[in-house]
Design a protein around this motif. Structure first.
Motif, PDB file in Angstrom:
ATOM      1  N   THR A  15       0.847  -1.190   0.000  1.00 32.50           N
ATOM      2  CA  THR A  15       0.000   0.000   0.000  1.00 32.50           C
ATOM      3  C   THR A  15       0.882   1.239   0.000  1.00 32.50           C
ATOM      4  O   THR A  15       1.805   1.361   0.818  1.00 32.50           O
ATOM      5  CB  THR A  15      -0.907   0.013   1.235  1.00 32.50           C
ATOM      6  N   LEU A  16       0.600   2.164  -0.899  1.00 36.66           N
ATOM      7  CA  LEU A  16       1.432   3.364  -1.021  1.00 36.66           C
ATOM      8  C   LEU A  16       0.703   4.588  -0.480  1.00 36.66           C
ATOM      9  O   LEU A  16       0.723   5.667  -1.073  1.00 36.66           O
ATOM     10  CB  LEU A  16       1.818   3.587  -2.487  1.00 36.66           C
ATOM     11  N   ASP A  17       0.065   4.445   0.688  1.00 42.93           N
ATOM     12  CA  ASP A  17      -0.651   5.575   1.255  1.00 42.93           C
ATOM     13  C   ASP A  17       0.277   6.622   1.860  1.00 42.93           C
ATOM     14  O   ASP A  17      -0.165   7.701   2.257  1.00 42.93           O
ATOM     15  CB  ASP A  17      -1.657   5.100   2.305  1.00 42.93           C
ATOM     16  N   PHE A  18       1.597   6.327   1.927  1.00 42.06           N
ATOM     17  CA  PHE A  18       2.550   7.290   2.470  1.00 42.06           C
ATOM     18  C   PHE A  18       3.250   8.084   1.372  1.00 42.06           C
ATOM     19  O   PHE A  18       4.150   8.865   1.644  1.00 42.06           O
ATOM     20  CB  PHE A  18       3.589   6.573   3.340  1.00 42.06           C
ATOM     21  N   ASN A  19       2.856   7.905   0.109  1.00 39.16           N
ATOM     22  CA  ASN A  19       3.382   8.664  -1.021  1.00 39.16           C
ATOM     23  C   ASN A  19       4.914   8.635  -1.073  1.00 39.16           C
ATOM     24  O   ASN A  19       5.582   9.661  -0.879  1.00 39.16           O
ATOM     25  CB  ASN A  19       2.885  10.107  -0.986  1.00 39.16           C
TER      26      ASN A  19
END
Length: 379
Positions: A15-19
């Protein structure tokens, strides 16, 4: 049908929710490449990159160090851009090159390893990673970002002393397209990279023209793959609005196949069979997408070596000549060679010259613009 998943947690999409920053290493592991001549250590990587629309997305690739590094200082990095492997399934280069597997381009990679270069090969967006497919086939910006961000990842790989390493790019056919797009976009997208030059053979410079040529023939599976890949790359557009119900079902099956399966399954089958109009490419949405995917609109700031087979029945030599002319008009430091052979023949015959050109590029930093290009040569 090929299973689209790898059944390998390493390739499951994080998951790339932290950019994350483009090129940031998200996951890595050491792997063996016992069937790859000249290889030493190797790592499979999952790294952060960007789609053509600049949305964050994970991608995978492989980094291979040479057995005998002959140059002092950091080993140069070859960004090896693979040919089209497929839309899905277990056909990603990083998977095929590891363990006991093989890859159709292993011989070309071995040539670079024997030069003492570190080789980094991206899988491309949507290929390799579970749940992110299908592969963004023929999407130029997506391919360029995958290449350039893998170079960033290699520079940050803690096992290597590569933070200041120069790099070159090499590819053939769709891989040549990726290398060219990387060179065109590098000054704006990754200006910190020390890119020294590019070698590209049989470049798919105009996907629209190519799809029109191969649709309904022996290579028709690639035309279908182009429709699927570009549709995936342009999710903000209704790229599949022309499909019939049968067409949607066909795409669901095809997007899980590798290149060989696509060619066999859809040989001599025109795209019109699955569309509501005989000429789906004349639709405004598709005209926009295909016009946006032509190469030669921006000048690479590094030397470029182009080559092509005069008897190429897949990517016409006229396409390569046109790209050469476009780059010459833009003042690119340029060379061109034609080989009197087929598509696969030119890949083999042009490899040694391509690597020799790249070796020369590594010896100098390119100027912003190059001299007037010579006339095409034939061998």
């Amino acid at each position: 049908m090929t299973d689209p998943t790898t059944l390998d947690d390493f390739y499951r999409s994080p998951t790339l929710d932290f950019n994350p920053h483009p090129g940031e290493i998200l996951r890595r592991r050491a792997v063996a490449t016992p069937r790859l001549r000249g290889a030493n250590c190797a790592w499979q990587l999952v790294y952060a990159t960007r789609t053509g629309r600049r949305a964050p997305i994970p991608a995978s690739g492989i980094v291979i160090t040479p057995e005998n590094a002959e140059l002092a200082g950091p080993s140069p990095i070859l960004l090896y851009c693979p040919i089209f492997h497929g839309l899905g399934g277990r056909c990603a280069p990083s998977q095929l090159l590891a363990g006991e597997g093989t890859d159709p381009e292993a011989g070309f990679i071995a040539i670079a390893l024997e030069r003492g270069w570190t080789v980094a090969a991206p899988d491309g967006l949507g290929l390799g990673m579970t749940g992110l497919g299908p592969h963004h086939f023929l999407a130029g910006s997506a391919a360029a970002h995958a290449v350039l961000d893998l170079a960033r990842a290699v520079r940050a790989l803690p096992e290597l002393d590569a933070a200041q390493a120069p790099c070159v790019a090499w590819g053939y056919a769709d891989g040549g397209r990726a290398a060219i797009w990387a060179a065109e976009q590098q000054p704006q997208y990754a200006p910190e990279l020390d890119l020294r030059g590019v070698a590209a053979g049989a470049v798919v410079a105009d996907p629209g023209a190519l799809i029109g040529e191969i649709d309904g023939g022996a290579w028709a599976g690639l035309a279908l793959a182009g429709l699927i890949g570009l549709g995936r790359a342009y999710p903000h557009l209704p790229m599949r609005h022309l499909l019939t119900d049968e067409g949607h079902e066909t795409i669901e099956r095809a997007q899980e196949l590798d290149a060989a399966e696509l060619l066999v399954t859809y040989r001599n089958t025109p795209l019109a069979r699955w569309c509501e109009r005989d000429d789906p490419w004349d639709d405004p949405m598709w005209r926009y997408a295909l016009a946006n995917e032509t190469s030669g609109r921006h000048a690479p700031q590094v030397p470029v070596h182009l080559y092509h087979g005069t008897e190429d029945t897949l990517v016409p030599v006229a396409m390569g000549r046109h790209l050469f002319a476009e780059y010459r008009t833009l003042g690119v430091d340029l060379s061109w060679l034609e080989y009197t052979t087929s598509h696969s023949g030119a890949a083999a015959d042009g490899a040694a010259e391509a690597v020799a050109r790249l070796a020369n590029y590594l010896l100098r930093r390119p100027a912003a613009t190059g001299p007037t290009s010579p006339s095409p040569q034939t061998t």
